[in-house]
Scaffold this active site. Structure first.
Site, short mmCIF file in Angstrom:
data_model
loop_
_atom_site.label_atom_id
_atom_site.label_comp_id
_atom_site.label_asym_id
_atom_site.label_seq_id
_atom_site.Cartn_x
_atom_site.Cartn_y
_atom_site.Cartn_z
N MET A 1 -19.11 -32.23 69.06
CA MET A 1 -19.22 -32.23 70.63
C MET A 1 -19.49 -30.85 71.46
SD MET A 1 -18.50 -35.48 70.97
CE MET A 1 -18.79 -35.32 72.68
N ASP B 1 -20.96 -45.23 72.37
CA ASP B 1 -19.43 -44.52 72.75
C ASP B 1 -18.41 -45.47 73.09
OD1 ASP B 1 -20.43 -41.50 72.75
OD2 ASP B 1 -21.88 -42.10 74.27
N ASP C 1 -23.46 -33.73 70.12
CA ASP C 1 -23.32 -34.76 71.34
C ASP C 1 -22.78 -33.90 72.36
OD1 ASP C 1 -22.68 -37.10 72.85
OD2 ASP C 1 -20.99 -37.91 71.44
N MET D 1 -13.82 -42.72 70.38
CA MET D 1 -12.90 -41.79 71.16
C MET D 1 -11.66 -42.53 71.76
SD MET D 1 -16.16 -39.90 73.42
CE MET D 1 -17.30 -41.43 72.97
N HIS E 1 -26.71 -44.43 69.69
CA HIS E 1 -25.34 -44.04 69.80
C HIS E 1 -24.51 -45.02 70.74
CE1 HIS E 1 -22.48 -40.64 69.36
NE2 HIS E 1 -22.40 -40.73 70.71
N SER F 1 -27.85 -42.16 73.80
CA SER F 1 -26.51 -42.68 73.98
C SER F 1 -26.58 -43.93 75.13
CB SER F 1 -25.29 -41.69 74.57
OG SER F 1 -24.56 -42.31 75.04
N HIS G 1 -19.24 -44.01 67.89
CA HIS G 1 -18.42 -42.62 68.28
C HIS G 1 -17.12 -43.13 68.62
CE1 HIS G 1 -18.05 -38.89 70.88
NE2 HIS G 1 -17.11 -38.86 69.91
N MET H 1 -14.81 -45.54 74.27
CA MET H 1 -13.66 -44.93 74.82
C MET H 1 -12.42 -45.85 75.30
SD MET H 1 -15.85 -42.46 77.34
CE MET H 1 -17.33 -41.59 76.73
C1 DX5 Z 1 -19.44 -38.07 75.93
C2 DX5 Z 1 -20.08 -38.91 74.84
C3 DX5 Z 1 -21.62 -38.66 74.71
C4 DX5 Z 1 -22.37 -38.96 76.15
C5 DX5 Z 1 -23.63 -37.95 76.03
O1 DX5 Z 1 -18.29 -38.27 75.85
O2 DX5 Z 1 -19.75 -38.86 73.56
O3 DX5 Z 1 -22.17 -39.52 73.82
O4 DX5 Z 1 -22.89 -40.44 76.29
O5 DX5 Z 1 -24.20 -38.00 77.39
P1 DX5 Z 1 -25.06 -36.70 77.76
O6 DX5 Z 1 -26.21 -36.58 76.67
O7 DX5 Z 1 -25.48 -37.22 79.05
O8 DX5 Z 1 -24.16 -35.53 77.60
ZN ZN Z 2 -20.73 -39.93 71.91
#
Ligand code: DX5
Ligand code: ZN
Length: 220
Positions: free
Chosen positions: A135, A33, A173, A66, A31, A6, A64, A35
């Site tokens: 998750m 993310d 994840d 969110m 990956h 990620s 991903h 948000m």
């Molecule tokens: C959290 C993200 C993850 C995050 C994982 O909301 O969806 O993808 O980057 O990070 P680690 O591996 O450090 O938990």
């Molecule tokens: Zn993620």
């Protein structure tokens, strides 16, 4: 086992460098993310950021989302070059339609479940999915501790997928690292996301190799 670093945990001033490290470390996916500051209390990468990375790499981009109301942003990320898109069950109101749109665009369609959301909810729609993203932390931030009870969700899903001879992949994840990745794979996880366990280390390429070695249960 596929490894999906990620880039949220990488040097955010050098995302192209982070993707190059993923290539060098033999990662299977990048990956990404997304948000929106509403669905989760954090704000990250918009559509132009994905488009810019698409121009820098041929690695599959695992998006991903969110975000609240994922339908509003979906086409933008698909057009920007996402290879896989996962939407949160908790945020998707018209899930069947959303998944169909992802597949129609030629991308792999996934549903993400927060740790507290029961996995059995997906039983009826497994055929509409290419992957389930479980998750193992509450979404929003990297570097949080792994929630072990989520392993049972992976085991349940693995059993159902095997019984029904489906090709659905299980991705996990959050909090995956040297101490937890082996348990995830043993529980049936196919794709392991790792943020801080890769980019929070001095040598991300070595960290990827080490995670793969541990995940596959190899001894030195
Ligand atoms: C959290 C993200 C993850 C995050 C994982 O909301 O969806 O993808 O980057 O990070 P680690 O591996 O450090 O938990
Ligand atoms: Zn993620």
């Amino acid at each position: 086992m596929k490894l999906a670093p990620s880039i949220l945990s990488a040097d955010l001033a050098d995302l192209a460098g982070a993707v190059a490290l993923c290539e060098e470390g033999g990662a299977d996916l990048v990956h990404f993310d997304v948000m929106d500051g509403h669905f989760v209390p954090n704000l990250t990468f918009g559509i132009p950021v994905l488009a810019a990375l698409r121009r820098r790499t041929r690695m599959p981009l695992d998006v991903h989302l969110m975000v609240e109301d994922p339908d509003r942003l979906l086409d933008g990320y698909l057009e920007a070059g996402a290879d896989r898109v996962a939407v949160h069950w908790e945020a998707a109101v018209h899930l069947d339609r959303t998944l169909a749109r992802i597949r129609q665009a030629g991308a792999a369609a996934g549903v993400v479940l927060n740790p507290a959301t029961p996995v059995e909810l997906l039983d009826g729609i497994l055929e509409c999915l290419d992957f389930v993203l479980l998750m193992s932390v509450n979404p929003g931030f990297s570097g949080q501790p792994f929630l072990p009870y989520t392993l049972e969700k992976a085991r349940w899903l693995r059993r159902r997928i095997t019984e029904r001879r489906l090709a659905v992949e299980i991705e996990m994840d959050g909090g995956l690292g040297p101490a937890t990745i082996r348990q995830a794979v043993a529980a049936g996880v196919d794709v392991c996301v790792a943020g801080s366990a890769v980019f929070g280390t001095p040598d991300p390429v070595a960290a990827m190799n080490e995670l793969r070695r541990i995940a596959l249960g190899e001894t030195v």
